[in-house]
Scaffold this motif. Structure first.
Motif, PDB file in Angstrom:
ATOM      1  N   UNK A  16       5.136 -14.680 -14.321  1.00  0.00           N
ATOM      2  CA  UNK A  16       5.368 -14.304 -12.955  1.00  0.00           C
ATOM      3  C   UNK A  16       4.568 -13.851 -11.841  1.00  0.00           C
ATOM      4  N   UNK A  17       4.686 -12.536 -12.476  1.00  0.00           N
ATOM      5  CA  UNK A  17       3.818 -11.007 -11.867  1.00  0.00           C
ATOM      6  C   UNK A  17       2.254 -11.625 -11.760  1.00  0.00           C
ATOM      7  N   UNK A  18       1.412 -12.827 -13.136  1.00  0.00           N
ATOM      8  CA  UNK A  18      -0.127 -13.310 -12.559  1.00  0.00           C
ATOM      9  C   UNK A  18      -0.222 -14.541 -11.701  1.00  0.00           C
ATOM     10  N   UNK A  19       1.186 -14.760 -12.050  1.00  0.00           N
ATOM     11  CA  UNK A  19       1.167 -16.269 -11.414  1.00  0.00           C
ATOM     12  C   UNK A  19       0.752 -15.279  -9.117  1.00  0.00           C
ATOM     13  N   UNK A  20       2.025 -15.019  -9.038  1.00  0.00           N
ATOM     14  CA  UNK A  20       1.627 -13.562  -7.937  1.00  0.00           C
ATOM     15  C   UNK A  20       0.306 -13.019  -7.342  1.00  0.00           C
ATOM     16  N   UNK A  21       0.313 -12.492  -8.376  1.00  0.00           N
ATOM     17  CA  UNK A  21      -1.434 -12.274  -8.712  1.00  0.00           C
ATOM     18  C   UNK A  21      -2.452 -13.246  -7.993  1.00  0.00           C
ATOM     19  N   UNK A  22      -2.265 -14.732  -9.338  1.00  0.00           N
ATOM     20  CA  UNK A  22      -3.546 -15.547  -7.767  1.00  0.00           C
ATOM     21  C   UNK A  22      -2.714 -15.875  -7.042  1.00  0.00           C
ATOM     22  N   UNK A  23      -1.703 -15.703  -5.940  1.00  0.00           N
ATOM     23  CA  UNK A  23      -0.986 -15.983  -4.588  1.00  0.00           C
ATOM     24  C   UNK A  23      -1.919 -15.442  -4.027  1.00  0.00           C
ATOM     25  N   UNK A  24      -1.533 -13.766  -4.173  1.00  0.00           N
ATOM     26  CA  UNK A  24      -2.348 -12.931  -3.235  1.00  0.00           C
ATOM     27  C   UNK A  24      -3.678 -12.818  -3.427  1.00  0.00           C
ATOM     28  N   UNK A  25      -4.250 -13.033  -4.290  1.00  0.00           N
ATOM     29  CA  UNK A  25      -5.918 -12.954  -4.308  1.00  0.00           C
ATOM     30  C   UNK A  25      -6.746 -14.622  -3.350  1.00  0.00           C
ATOM     31  N   UNK A  26      -5.691 -15.564  -3.582  1.00  0.00           N
ATOM     32  CA  UNK A  26      -5.916 -16.415  -2.373  1.00  0.00           C
ATOM     33  C   UNK A  26      -5.452 -16.200  -0.882  1.00  0.00           C
ATOM     34  N   UNK A  27      -4.359 -15.745  -0.593  1.00  0.00           N
ATOM     35  CA  UNK A  27      -4.094 -15.061   0.543  1.00  0.00           C
ATOM     36  C   UNK A  27      -5.723 -14.103   1.058  1.00  0.00           C
ATOM     37  N   UNK A  28      -5.798 -13.297  -0.009  1.00  0.00           N
ATOM     38  CA  UNK A  28      -6.207 -11.893   0.969  1.00  0.00           C
ATOM     39  C   UNK A  28      -7.862 -12.792   1.120  1.00  0.00           C
ATOM     40  N   UNK A  29      -8.542 -13.953  -0.111  1.00  0.00           N
ATOM     41  CA  UNK A  29      -9.209 -14.235   1.248  1.00  0.00           C
ATOM     42  C   UNK A  29      -9.125 -15.470   1.718  1.00  0.00           C
ATOM     43  N   UNK A  30      -7.843 -16.348   1.820  1.00  0.00           N
ATOM     44  CA  UNK A  30      -8.535 -16.905   3.030  1.00  0.00           C
ATOM     45  C   UNK A  30      -8.592 -16.059   4.219  1.00  0.00           C
ATOM     46  N   UNK A  31      -8.058 -14.511   4.004  1.00  0.00           N
ATOM     47  CA  UNK A  31      -7.985 -13.656   5.724  1.00  0.00           C
ATOM     48  C   UNK A  31      -9.824 -12.622   5.421  1.00  0.00           C
ATOM     49  N   UNK A  32     -10.166 -13.723   4.828  1.00  0.00           N
ATOM     50  CA  UNK A  32     -11.723 -13.089   4.355  1.00  0.00           C
ATOM     51  C   UNK A  32     -12.166 -11.905   3.897  1.00  0.00           C
ATOM     52  N   UNK A  33     -11.122 -11.317   3.222  1.00  0.00           N
ATOM     53  CA  UNK A  33     -11.790 -10.140   2.117  1.00  0.00           C
ATOM     54  C   UNK A  33     -10.971 -10.018   0.467  1.00  0.00           C
ATOM     55  N   UNK A  34     -11.159  -9.291   0.207  1.00  0.00           N
ATOM     56  CA  UNK A  34     -11.244  -9.583  -1.988  1.00  0.00           C
ATOM     57  C   UNK A  34     -10.327  -8.870  -2.475  1.00  0.00           C
ATOM     58  N   UNK A  35      -9.878  -9.236  -3.398  1.00  0.00           N
ATOM     59  CA  UNK A  35      -8.689  -8.625  -3.942  1.00  0.00           C
ATOM     60  C   UNK A  35      -9.477  -7.981  -5.490  1.00  0.00           C
ATOM     61  N   UNK A  36      -9.931  -6.738  -5.612  1.00  0.00           N
ATOM     62  CA  UNK A  36     -11.079  -5.781  -6.691  1.00  0.00           C
ATOM     63  C   UNK A  36     -10.532  -5.064  -7.634  1.00  0.00           C
ATOM     64  N   UNK A  37     -11.310  -4.615  -8.148  1.00  0.00           N
ATOM     65  CA  UNK A  37     -10.979  -3.504  -9.328  1.00  0.00           C
ATOM     66  C   UNK A  37     -10.785  -2.082  -8.523  1.00  0.00           C
ATOM     67  N   UNK A  38     -11.984  -2.371  -8.462  1.00  0.00           N
ATOM     68  CA  UNK A  38     -12.752  -0.943  -7.506  1.00  0.00           C
ATOM     69  C   UNK A  38     -12.612  -0.745  -6.108  1.00  0.00           C
ATOM     70  N   UNK A  39     -12.569  -1.844  -5.561  1.00  0.00           N
ATOM     71  CA  UNK A  39     -11.694  -1.125  -4.040  1.00  0.00           C
ATOM     72  C   UNK A  39     -13.135  -1.270  -3.259  1.00  0.00           C
TER      73      UNK A  39
END
Length: 229
Positions: A81-104
């Motif tokens: 479930x955590x992995x699924x939520x990570x994918x969902x969050x990344x997609x939502x952030x991309x849709x807002x024009x930003x990105x998830x990344x380990x370096x910030x």
């Protein structure tokens, strides 16, 4: 049904999402142009998690940066479930024009990491109640036993765990920091520490951890999830 994942399973499942697996948690950062934008991105992350947000997601909003953590609420573990939520969050952030990344972001000084405090103890059961009381800490979810880790219920301070000693060691420090980093970040972090005057004391348990020390012998471990399963 959600299933607990091993370290390799959790790391492999993240693919190119921008999330990192760090010892029973998934972590990432999202660059934000302002505090208001950071709050907006955190809100999108919460919405992407839906009913699971309160149980699985932690968000720390700073000026210019949002730090996100996912882990299961009933145990110190990462599940499907955590992995699924990570994918969902990344997609939502991309849709807002930003990105998830380990370096910030390209100018960030380091990747996301996890800090723990290790206490070497002859009798962990005798020490644990003191540290729990003086710090206002709580038992880690799903953990039990006299040496089980302690965690900050507000998520502000580092976790504390107790390392069993077989004999007294008055000649060396009894507290050390564990800095858990993404597995591909460890070599760079160790190289930087050595270049800054540190010494490598042991690599016998690498890549689970390397033991380093400063010029006066105070120790710290650079750790990763690898070599533990």
């Amino acid at each position: 049904m959600k299933r607990t994942l091993s370290g390799p399973e959790a790391s492999d499942a993240l693919n190119d999402t921008g999330w990192c697996y760090l010892l029973e948690s998934l972590r990432t950062s999202v660059p934000a142009g302002s505090l208001a934008e950071g709050i907006e991105l955190a809100t999108r992350a919460v919405a992407a998690c839906g009913e699971h947000a309160d149980g699985h997601l932690q968000a720390d909003v700073r000026r210019g940066l949002v730090l996100l953590t996912l882990r299961s609420p009933d145990r110190a573990a990462v599940t499907t479930r955590d992995v699924d939520l990570a994918h969902r969050i990344s997609a939502a952030v991309r849709a807002a024009g930003s990105r998830t990344e380990p370096g910030g972001g390209p100018e960030a000084p380091r990747t996301v990491q996890l800090l723990e405090l290790a206490i070497d103890a002859l009798d962990p059961a005798a020490l644990r109640p003191f540290w729990k009381a003086v710090l206002g800490y709580a038992d880690e979810a799903g953990a039990s036993g006299p040496a089980a880790p302690l965690v900050d219920p507000l998520g502000q301070g580092p976790a504390i765990w107790f390392q069993q000693m077989d004999r007294a060691r008055p000649q060396r420090n009894r507290l050390h920091l564990d800095i858990c980093v993404p597995h591909d970040e460890a070599p760079r972090r160790i190289e930087a520490a050595l270049a800054a005057g540190g010494r490598l004391l042991s690599a016998t348990r690498a890549p689970a951890f390397w033991v380093l020390a400063d010029a006066e012998g105070n120790e710290a471990c650079v750790t990763t999830w690898q070599g533990r399963d």
